[in-house]
Write an enzyme that holds these catalytic residues in place. Sequence first.
Site, short mmCIF file in Angstrom:
data_model
loop_
_atom_site.label_atom_id
_atom_site.label_comp_id
_atom_site.label_asym_id
_atom_site.label_seq_id
_atom_site.Cartn_x
_atom_site.Cartn_y
_atom_site.Cartn_z
N CYS A 268 -12.78 -56.54 74.28
CA CYS A 268 -11.50 -57.15 74.65
C CYS A 268 -11.33 -58.39 73.78
CB CYS A 268 -11.50 -57.52 76.13
SG CYS A 268 -12.75 -58.76 76.50
N ASP B 273 -11.84 -61.46 74.64
CA ASP B 273 -12.57 -62.61 75.16
C ASP B 273 -13.52 -63.18 74.11
OD1 ASP B 273 -11.15 -62.21 77.39
OD2 ASP B 273 -12.78 -61.44 78.61
N CYS C 186 -12.91 -63.10 81.40
CA CYS C 186 -12.69 -62.64 82.77
C CYS C 186 -13.71 -63.28 83.72
CB CYS C 186 -12.81 -61.12 82.82
SG CYS C 186 -14.49 -60.55 82.48
N CYS D 249 -19.35 -57.39 79.95
CA CYS D 249 -18.68 -58.68 79.80
C CYS D 249 -19.67 -59.81 79.54
CB CYS D 249 -17.84 -59.00 81.04
SG CYS D 249 -16.54 -57.80 81.33
FE1 FES Z 1 -13.21 -59.23 78.55
FE2 FES Z 1 -14.65 -59.12 80.75
S1 FES Z 1 -12.75 -58.17 80.37
S2 FES Z 1 -15.19 -59.99 78.86
#
Ligand code: FES
Length: 123
Positions: free
Chosen positions: A34, A36, A59, A103
Amino acid sequence: MFYSRKTLEIFRNPQHVGSLQNPDAFGSAKSLYCSDYAEIYLQISKGLIKDAKFLTNGCCAAIAASSIFIDMIKTKNIEENEKLTKEDISQALDHLPLQKITCSLVIIDAYKNAIEIYLKKQR
Ligand code: FES
């Protein structure tokens, strides 16, 4: 998807958030899954992590994982910490939901990046 009570508590009140002035090591990583992103700042002395902070944009699982990861690495040896896995973090959080275990990789990868750069500078 259910987060453990411990994960939610840490997410709502994460520890070690921020940066260190003049860190001995700095690393960052972007999630492979993602958008992040995590940064980690380390103070290292004689191979031990003396202090550490993180800045993670992610998240609930990524934030809680980052916070508990710092608890896990502090006062420990840098090589010992490199063996930590996403499963270790999940266990420390009383188990992340299966689809959220990856994650925690963002903070692990940031740590590995910091140590790699640090060790290169030491040579
Ligand atoms: Fe991106 Fe958890 S959804 S690190």
